[in-house]
Motif scaffolding. Structure first.
Motif, mmCIF file in Angstrom:
data_model
loop_
_atom_site.group_PDB
_atom_site.id
_atom_site.type_symbol
_atom_site.label_atom_id
_atom_site.label_comp_id
_atom_site.label_asym_id
_atom_site.label_seq_id
_atom_site.Cartn_x
_atom_site.Cartn_y
_atom_site.Cartn_z
ATOM 1 N N GLY A 1 0.156 -60.790 -84.105
ATOM 2 C CA GLY A 1 -0.300 -62.143 -84.387
ATOM 3 C C GLY A 1 -1.801 -62.318 -84.356
ATOM 4 N N VAL A 2 -2.557 -61.216 -84.408
ATOM 5 C CA VAL A 2 -4.020 -61.284 -84.379
ATOM 6 C C VAL A 2 -4.537 -61.344 -85.805
ATOM 7 N N ILE A 3 -5.329 -62.358 -86.122
ATOM 8 C CA ILE A 3 -5.944 -62.506 -87.440
ATOM 9 C C ILE A 3 -7.426 -62.770 -87.224
ATOM 10 N N GLY A 4 -8.260 -61.893 -87.769
ATOM 11 C CA GLY A 4 -9.702 -62.057 -87.608
ATOM 12 C C GLY A 4 -10.141 -61.991 -86.162
ATOM 13 N N GLY A 5 -9.430 -61.199 -85.346
ATOM 14 C CA GLY A 5 -9.787 -61.061 -83.934
ATOM 15 C C GLY A 5 -9.369 -62.229 -83.068
ATOM 16 N N GLN A 6 -8.543 -63.132 -83.619
ATOM 17 C CA GLN A 6 -8.123 -64.302 -82.857
ATOM 18 C C GLN A 6 -6.606 -64.415 -82.826
ATOM 19 N N ILE A 7 -6.116 -65.010 -81.734
ATOM 20 C CA ILE A 7 -4.697 -65.339 -81.632
ATOM 21 C C ILE A 7 -4.555 -66.839 -81.418
ATOM 22 N N LEU A 8 -3.380 -67.331 -81.717
ATOM 23 C CA LEU A 8 -3.067 -68.736 -81.504
ATOM 24 C C LEU A 8 -2.365 -68.885 -80.167
ATOM 25 N N VAL A 9 -2.832 -69.834 -79.338
ATOM 26 C CA VAL A 9 -2.251 -70.068 -78.020
ATOM 27 C C VAL A 9 -1.972 -71.555 -77.856
ATOM 28 N N GLY A 10 -1.254 -71.900 -76.788
ATOM 29 C CA GLY A 10 -0.921 -73.299 -76.548
ATOM 30 C C GLY A 10 -1.219 -73.733 -75.130
ATOM 31 N N HIS A 11 -1.918 -74.859 -74.989
ATOM 32 C CA HIS A 11 -2.219 -75.433 -73.679
ATOM 33 C C HIS A 11 -1.204 -76.539 -73.382
ATOM 34 N N PRO A 12 -0.259 -76.316 -72.471
ATOM 35 C CA PRO A 12 0.688 -77.383 -72.137
ATOM 36 C C PRO A 12 0.004 -78.485 -71.327
ATOM 37 N N SER A 13 0.507 -79.694 -71.440
ATOM 38 C CA SER A 13 0.084 -80.762 -70.539
ATOM 39 C C SER A 13 0.824 -80.597 -69.215
ATOM 40 N N PRO A 14 0.358 -81.265 -68.145
ATOM 41 C CA PRO A 14 1.086 -81.167 -66.870
ATOM 42 C C PRO A 14 2.548 -81.564 -66.980
ATOM 43 N N SER A 15 2.840 -82.608 -67.756
ATOM 44 C CA SER A 15 4.246 -83.018 -67.878
ATOM 45 C C SER A 15 5.042 -81.996 -68.686
ATOM 46 N N ALA A 16 4.394 -81.306 -69.626
ATOM 47 C CA ALA A 16 5.074 -80.236 -70.356
ATOM 48 C C ALA A 16 5.400 -79.081 -69.416
ATOM 49 N N LEU A 17 4.488 -78.768 -68.486
ATOM 50 C CA LEU A 17 4.791 -77.745 -67.478
ATOM 51 C C LEU A 17 6.028 -78.130 -66.687
ATOM 52 N N GLY A 18 6.103 -79.399 -66.310
ATOM 53 C CA GLY A 18 7.263 -79.868 -65.565
ATOM 54 C C GLY A 18 8.554 -79.717 -66.349
ATOM 55 N N LEU A 19 8.514 -80.013 -67.647
ATOM 56 C CA LEU A 19 9.712 -79.876 -68.474
ATOM 57 C C LEU A 19 10.114 -78.419 -68.643
ATOM 58 N N LEU A 20 9.132 -77.519 -68.808
ATOM 59 C CA LEU A 20 9.429 -76.098 -68.920
ATOM 60 C C LEU A 20 10.115 -75.598 -67.644
ATOM 61 N N CYS A 21 9.580 -76.017 -66.502
ATOM 62 C CA CYS A 21 10.184 -75.620 -65.233
ATOM 63 C C CYS A 21 11.595 -76.179 -65.094
ATOM 64 N N GLU A 22 11.762 -77.450 -65.435
ATOM 65 C CA GLU A 22 13.081 -78.094 -65.336
ATOM 66 C C GLU A 22 14.096 -77.388 -66.223
ATOM 67 N N GLN A 23 13.661 -76.956 -67.398
ATOM 68 C CA GLN A 23 14.578 -76.334 -68.354
ATOM 69 C C GLN A 23 15.182 -75.039 -67.819
ATOM 70 N N VAL A 24 14.427 -74.317 -66.975
ATOM 71 C CA VAL A 24 14.934 -73.043 -66.429
ATOM 72 C C VAL A 24 15.378 -73.180 -64.975
ATOM 73 N N GLY A 25 15.566 -74.441 -64.518
ATOM 74 C CA GLY A 25 16.195 -74.649 -63.224
ATOM 75 C C GLY A 25 15.254 -74.807 -62.042
ATOM 76 N N PHE A 26 14.022 -75.231 -62.290
ATOM 77 C CA PHE A 26 13.052 -75.398 -61.212
ATOM 78 C C PHE A 26 12.539 -76.833 -61.185
ATOM 79 N N SER A 27 12.233 -77.316 -59.988
ATOM 80 C CA SER A 27 11.466 -78.548 -59.835
ATOM 81 C C SER A 27 9.988 -78.178 -59.767
ATOM 82 N N PHE A 28 9.108 -79.114 -60.089
ATOM 83 C CA PHE A 28 7.686 -78.792 -60.197
ATOM 84 C C PHE A 28 6.855 -79.880 -59.553
ATOM 85 N N ALA A 29 5.843 -79.466 -58.788
ATOM 86 C CA ALA A 29 4.927 -80.419 -58.152
ATOM 87 C C ALA A 29 3.505 -79.881 -58.247
#
Length: 247
Positions: free
Chosen positions: A173-201
């Motif tokens: 996925g490297v094009i011109g020496g760069q890759i695409l990444v994603g910065h989650p918001s804090p609430s997105a982190l919470g949803l990712l954790c919830e989806q795999v069975g974790f609570s988040f604080a």
């Protein structure tokens, strides 16, 4: 008593990434000192282990063993040298050269705690990463990294230059020496954790900032030598603890 990274100042020289003493010591308070109970006696997986700074900190906090995973071979070598120089028995740590996006050579391994520090915003494979962390059987995930500072549950897309050690790297996925990444918001982190069975604080950075951050500095989104904790003050970087839910 001296702060951790004053006592272990090799890490101020073995990497240029975030190597300001006040920044490292502040992060130590949020990442390690607040979670000594979770780390004590634990088998730890350190994702994106860099030069071994957090592996050593976890071991000094009482972890039984740390397995570090790092994509850049030169950083794995530095990590091994750093821990050896501080007298850590080689049976208590191992570092693997691996790209977590593609070579999942820790799949199927069991751990008690996963450290995901400075990594989850250097990938677009967020769901796969969270599933991998959950598959280790870990009870706790300690997360620290850059976020999109909004209340909405979003993941903001960014491009990163893979040549810099502060950025992500990938075999694909490297094009011109760069890759695409994603910065989650804090609430997105919470949803990712919830989806795999974790609570988040989120960790409350307020007392740490009050102690370490120069009050005269203006509020910035990015850290600098004059204000090495600006991103935590602004809210564009956070620390959090995810705990597996007991059903």
């Amino acid at each position: 008593m001296a702060a951790f990274f004053e006592e272990h100042d090799r890490f101020l020289a073995t990497s240029e990434v975030g190597a300001w003493p006040a920044r490292l010591n502040g992060r130590y308070e949020a990442i390690i000192a607040r979670h000594v109970d979770q780390l004590r006696g634990a088998r730890v997986l350190d994702i994106g282990s860099h030069d071994g700074r957090w592996a050593l900190a976890a071991l000094k906090a009482g972890a039984a063993h740390v397995t570090g995973v790092e994509a850049r071979p030169e950083l794995v070598q530095r990590a091994e040298e750093n821990l050896t120089s501080y007298g850590v028995d080689g049976s208590r740590f191992s570092f693997l050269v691996s790209d977590m996006n593609h070579k999942r050579n820790v799949q199927g391994a069991s751990f008690d705690v996963v450290l995901c520090l400075g990594y989850f915003y250097h990938t677009l494979n967020h769901m796969a990463l969270w599933q991998l962390m959950a598959s280790t059987g870990a009870r706790h995930l300690i997360l620290d990294g850059t976020v999109e500072p909004t209340d909405a549950p979003v993941i903001a897309l960014m491009q990163e230059d893979i040549s810099h050690h502060a950025n992500g790297t990938s075999a694909e996925g490297v094009i011109g020496g760069q890759i695409l990444v994603g910065h989650p918001s804090p609430s997105a982190l919470g949803l990712l954790c919830e989806q795999v069975g974790f609570s988040f604080a989120l960790v409350d950075w307020g007392p740490i900032l009050q102690k370490l951050r120069p009050e005269a500095e203006p509020l910035r989104r990015l850290p600098s030598a004059g204000d090495p904790l600006a991103d935590y003050a602004y809210g564009s970087r956070v620390t959090g603890l995810a705990t597996r839910r007991v059903l």
